[in-house]
Design a protein around this motif. Structure first.
Motif, PDB file in Angstrom:
ATOM      1  N   GLN A 106      -9.890   5.590   3.105  1.00  0.00           N
ATOM      2  CA  GLN A 106      -9.349   5.083   4.374  1.00  0.00           C
ATOM      3  C   GLN A 106     -10.406   5.141   5.487  1.00  0.00           C
ATOM      4  OE1 GLN A 106      -6.435   3.255   3.653  1.00  0.00           O
ATOM      5  NE2 GLN A 106      -5.805   4.070   5.628  1.00  0.00           N
ATOM      6  N   ILE A 135      -4.648  12.457  -3.001  1.00  0.00           N
ATOM      7  CA  ILE A 135      -4.579  11.962  -1.637  1.00  0.00           C
ATOM      8  C   ILE A 135      -5.900  12.161  -0.894  1.00  0.00           C
ATOM      9  CG2 ILE A 135      -3.594  14.108  -0.710  1.00  0.00           C
ATOM     10  CD1 ILE A 135      -2.543  10.559   0.372  1.00  0.00           C
ATOM     11  N   GLU A 177       1.494  12.415   4.734  1.00  0.00           N
ATOM     12  CA  GLU A 177       0.157  12.109   4.230  1.00  0.00           C
ATOM     13  C   GLU A 177      -0.169  10.628   4.396  1.00  0.00           C
ATOM     14  OE1 GLU A 177       1.025  13.940   0.500  1.00  0.00           O
ATOM     15  OE2 GLU A 177      -0.375  15.576   0.848  1.00  0.00           O
ATOM     16  N   PHE A 178       0.856   9.822   4.245  1.00  0.00           N
ATOM     17  CA  PHE A 178       0.701   8.393   4.470  1.00  0.00           C
ATOM     18  C   PHE A 178       0.304   8.132   5.917  1.00  0.00           C
ATOM     19  CE2 PHE A 178       0.970   4.124   3.613  1.00  0.00           C
ATOM     20  CZ  PHE A 178       1.875   3.444   4.408  1.00  0.00           C
ATOM     21  N   ILE A 225       0.682   4.593  -2.342  1.00  0.00           N
ATOM     22  CA  ILE A 225       0.551   5.970  -1.857  1.00  0.00           C
ATOM     23  C   ILE A 225       1.638   6.848  -2.475  1.00  0.00           C
ATOM     24  CG2 ILE A 225       0.750   7.426   0.187  1.00  0.00           C
ATOM     25  CD1 ILE A 225      -1.598   6.064   0.872  1.00  0.00           C
ATOM     26  N   LYS A 226       2.843   6.293  -2.554  1.00  0.00           N
ATOM     27  CA  LYS A 226       3.960   7.037  -3.148  1.00  0.00           C
ATOM     28  C   LYS A 226       3.646   7.370  -4.605  1.00  0.00           C
ATOM     29  CE  LYS A 226       7.404   8.141  -0.693  1.00  0.00           C
ATOM     30  NZ  LYS A 226       7.609   9.522  -0.664  1.00  0.00           N
ATOM     31  N   VAL A 272      -7.866   9.190  -1.303  1.00  0.00           N
ATOM     32  CA  VAL A 272      -7.328   8.103  -0.484  1.00  0.00           C
ATOM     33  C   VAL A 272      -7.815   8.252   0.956  1.00  0.00           C
ATOM     34  CG1 VAL A 272      -5.222   7.074   0.448  1.00  0.00           C
ATOM     35  CG2 VAL A 272      -5.299   7.787  -1.935  1.00  0.00           C
ATOM     36  N   TYR A 273      -7.784   9.493   1.475  1.00  0.00           N
ATOM     37  CA  TYR A 273      -8.263   9.732   2.843  1.00  0.00           C
ATOM     38  C   TYR A 273      -9.702   9.240   2.988  1.00  0.00           C
ATOM     39  CZ  TYR A 273      -4.337  12.911   3.813  1.00  0.00           C
ATOM     40  OH  TYR A 273      -3.097  13.452   4.013  1.00  0.00           O
ATOM     41  N   TYR A 300       0.823  -1.199   0.000  1.00  0.00           N
ATOM     42  CA  TYR A 300       0.000   0.000   0.000  1.00  0.00           C
ATOM     43  C   TYR A 300       0.862   1.256   0.000  1.00  0.00           C
ATOM     44  CZ  TYR A 300      -4.190   2.594   1.241  1.00  0.00           C
ATOM     45  OH  TYR A 300      -5.254   3.441   1.227  1.00  0.00           O
ATOM     46  N   ALA A 352      -3.235   9.087   6.467  1.00  0.00           N
ATOM     47  CA  ALA A 352      -4.137   8.098   5.877  1.00  0.00           C
ATOM     48  C   ALA A 352      -4.355   6.930   6.843  1.00  0.00           C
ATOM     49  CB  ALA A 352      -3.585   7.606   4.544  1.00  0.00           C
ATOM     50  N   TYR A 353      -3.264   6.448   7.446  1.00  0.00           N
ATOM     51  CA  TYR A 353      -3.400   5.332   8.383  1.00  0.00           C
ATOM     52  C   TYR A 353      -4.129   5.730   9.650  1.00  0.00           C
ATOM     53  CZ  TYR A 353      -1.670   1.102   6.429  1.00  0.00           C
ATOM     54  OH  TYR A 353      -1.591  -0.043   5.698  1.00  0.00           O
ATOM     55  N   ALA A 413       2.000  11.188  -2.825  1.00  0.00           N
ATOM     56  CA  ALA A 413       1.906  11.670  -1.451  1.00  0.00           C
ATOM     57  C   ALA A 413       3.238  11.491  -0.735  1.00  0.00           C
ATOM     58  CB  ALA A 413       0.817  10.898  -0.721  1.00  0.00           C
TER      59      ALA A 413
END
Lengths: 493, 179
Positions: free
Chosen positions: B97, B90, B38-39, B29-30, B93-94, B25, B42-43, B34
């Motif tokens: 998540q 991103i 930001e990673f 993300i990279k 992605v958020y 994952y 996201a987590y 991001a």
């Protein structure tokens, strides 16, 4: 009991089938979307008008590995196209299923002769790389575009011009360069050696070989006072004649016409001169970075969509940038790196394009009158119209400033649907006709909209240019969409 | 053991499906462009959103049964995985998540509860050990498979394969008999 169990089984089966249907639909949708999404081998220039799949992308920083990659392509009978920052807008830097040479990593500055003011730089380097390198030595570039993001190789291939009225196109400032040819040799090209290639490669759109490194003349980094004058467009040619031409004190010059759809439209004109001055403070030579990107992007975005946005931007520009009361002192190097990031724009529905017409100075007013008429009739979304001056120069085989000319640069937003592209093609052809009527030319670096007939009217030498290309590259290994259209008659579907 | 059979099978498949994706994952993300901050966010969003719903899901699962939540997790995540390859920034992605966090909470709470439901006193440890043993094996296999798939194809492919596996796990969940 049994009935209930059966019903439950049915319900579960129904759930499974329903789940499968819904899931399957979303799965297909996702796969379809991702196939439309640009992937690694889909190449676009800055406008996204001619998306093209290439075979392979080669991104090397060593001459040897670059040469090997091209030899491999030749061995496999693949076409080769050469790209820098891809701001040419007619597929000059790519071709279907070709090996795509991305030159941006090939960017070392290999020599600087301070005494003779000559820099040797690999073709993938940008003007910014050069400016960063020479600014501490108080040197400056003679001819470059209005912005510093472009590569040297791309600039040579388009024989670009700049805003310094003392020069014509970049070819005037090139001493020599090394060229990798289709036969695998590397030759030196200058005004004394391989002279034909010197004329053909500069402004030759990568059709003769790969420009490896270039010797460019530099000049001194001076300090300028920026001064803006408001006038009617009809007064501009006289203004230029009396104030700018042969005035060695003016290092940079351009003019800007109103794009506000009211009575000022293509009338109100701001002419900006950068005059040398000795009146400056310490630190003036330090390179500046672009500021207020978000602000500028916002206002430019409004002007892209709305007439009131155009009015607002024109008003703000007058107030902040071109206010005749503001006196701005700036170094040549800083004046030659004006903001551009704010212009970056991507939408799947429309795009910003550039066009440029070179009009003999005496026909300027007639051309602008025609431009006004055509833009109103055709509803062209003009975002900016700026004027530069290019001195007569016939050094390049495909010379665009065959006479002393004003370069009329149009920044336009156009739609990307087939219908809108057809419209843009139609009004571009009208503008090209207008240029022809006024004894002018259009810039080949932009879209492939002009007809076969028009390109031959404006550049009668184009077919002998294509013959020269065939002579140096008989198998047409170096290939791009521009050549494919105008030399081979391939039409983009 | 028999009671746990379809649970073990279905959750092994679930872990296989998610295990193909999650170790890689970070590369995804990279690629979106991001950075590690930001990673991290996201987590954190994933953990936070599950924290908020764990309790509610727990009580709902007492009321409506655990199975439905296991199914929701399997199919829900299967669909979310189809969205990952097409996201472009991103913020998207958020958003994914946060929803993943909700589904994650459904899986964790219901899985623990159903295991507790299906086991009893004396044998519980052994049964849970056996259950986790299987699941762990599938997780391990998944990571190997994920890496192999990326090398062979593209990064996107793991989302699609993970998604199909998760969808199939839902069919196995349908076989679980709660009472």
């Amino acid at each position: 009991m049994i009935l209930k169990a059966m019903m439950k089984k049915r319900a579960i089966l129904l759930l499974a089938v329903l789940g499968l249907l819904v899931y399957g639909a979303i799965f297909l949708l996702s796969v379809q979307t991702i196939q439309e999404k640009p992937d690694g081998l889909l190449i676009n220039d800055v406008t996204h008008i001619y998306p093209t799949y290439v075979k392979e992308i080669v991104k090397e920083n060593q001459t040897q590995s670059l040469v090997e990659a091209i030899n491999d392509a030749k061995h496999n009978r693949l076409k080769v196209s050469i790209a820098g920052k891809q701001h040419s807008q007619g597929g000059h830097s790519y071709y279907d299923d070709a090996v795509f040479l991305d030159m941006k990593n090939y960017k070392k500055i290999t020599n600087l002769d301070v005494e003779n003011k000559i820099i040797t730089v690999q073709s993938g380097a940008t003007w910014e790389d050069v400016q960063d390198y020479i600014n501490p030595l108080n040197l400056s570039i003679e001819v470059m575009q209005s912005s510093n993001i472009f590569t040297i190789g791309g600039s040579l291939s388009s024989n670009i011009h700049g805003r310094d009225p003392n020069y014509g196109p970049i070819i005037e400032t090139v001493k020599s360069f090394r060229l990798f040819l289709e036969d695998g040799t590397i030759i030196n090209v200058s005004r004394e050696e391989n002279t034909n290639l010197f004329r053909e490669v500069i402004g030759g759109y990568g059709l003769f070989g790969v420009i490896l490194d270039v010797d460019l003349e530099l000049t001194d980094n001076l300090v300028y006072e920026k001064e803006t004058t408001l006038m009617d467009y009809s007064e501009y040619p006289d203004f230029f004649e009396n104030n700018v031409r042969n005035n060695k004190n003016i290092g940079l010059h351009f003019a800007r016409l109103s794009i506000v759809p009211d009575e000022t439209f293509l009338r109100e004109t701001y002419a900006t001169n950068y005059k040398t001055t000795n009146n400056y403070i310490d630190g003036i030579f330090e390179l500046q970075e672009e500021q207020n990107i978000a602000r500028d992007k916002f206002f430019f975005g409004l002007s892209r969509k709305y007439d009131w946005g155009k009015e607002l931007r024109w008003y703000l520009q007058k107030k902040l940038e071109d206010n005749p009361e503001n006196i701005e002192i700036v170094s040549r190097n800083n004046a030659m790196r004006p903001p551009i990031t704010f212009l970056e724009y991507y939408s799947s529905r429309n795009t910003d394009i550039l066009q440029e017409y070179f009009i003999p100075t005496e026909n300027f007013v007639g051309f602008i009158d025609g431009l006004k008429k055509i833009s109103q009739e055709e509803n062209i979304n003009l975002l900016s119209v700026t004027i530069r001056h290019v001195s007569e120069n016939n050094d390049a085989f495909l010379s665009y400033s065959k006479q002393d000319s004003f370069a009329v640069v149009l920044y336009i937003n156009q739609g990307l649907s087939e219908k809108e592209k057809d419209k843009a093609e139609k009004w571009t052809q009208k503008l090209v006709d207008l240029a022809i009527e006024n004894n002018g030319t259009y810039y080949l670096t932009y879209q492939l909209y002009p007809t076969q007939k028009q390109i031959r009217q404006v550049y009668p030498e184009i077919d002998s240019f294509f013959l020269e290309k065939k002579k140096h590259d008989p198998n047409e290994m170096f290939m791009n969409k521009f050549y494919a259209k105008y030399a081979l008659g391939e039409e983009d579907e | 053991m028999n009671k746990l059979k379809w649970l073990t099978i279905s959750q092994s498949i679930v872990l296989f499906g998610t295990g193909i994706v999650f170790p890689f994952y970070v590369i995804f993300i990279k690629e979106i462009g991001a950075n590690f901050t930001e990673f991290g966010i996201a987590y954190a969003l994933f953990a936070l959103s599950s924290a908020l719903v764990h309790k509610i899901i727990g009580s709902y699962s007492d009321k409506f049964g655990r199975k439905i939540f296991l199914l929701l997790n399997a199919w829900g995540v299967a669909i979310l995985f189809l969205l990952f390859p097409i996201v472009t920034n991103i913020m998207q992605v958020y958003f994914l998540q946060v929803i993943l966090g909700v589904f994650g909470a459904m899986q964790k709470t219901s899985e623990k509860s159903i295991v507790a439901d299906f086991t009893d006193g004396g044998m519980r440890g052994k049964q849970i050990g056996n259950y986790h043993g299987w699941i762990a094996i599938f997780s391990a296999l998944a990571v190997i498979a994920g890496g192999y798939l990326i090398d062979l194809f593209t990064l996107e492919i793991i989302f699609y394969i993970g998604s199909i596996v998760l969808f199939l796990s839902g069919l196995a969940i349908l076989k679980i008999k709660e009472k």
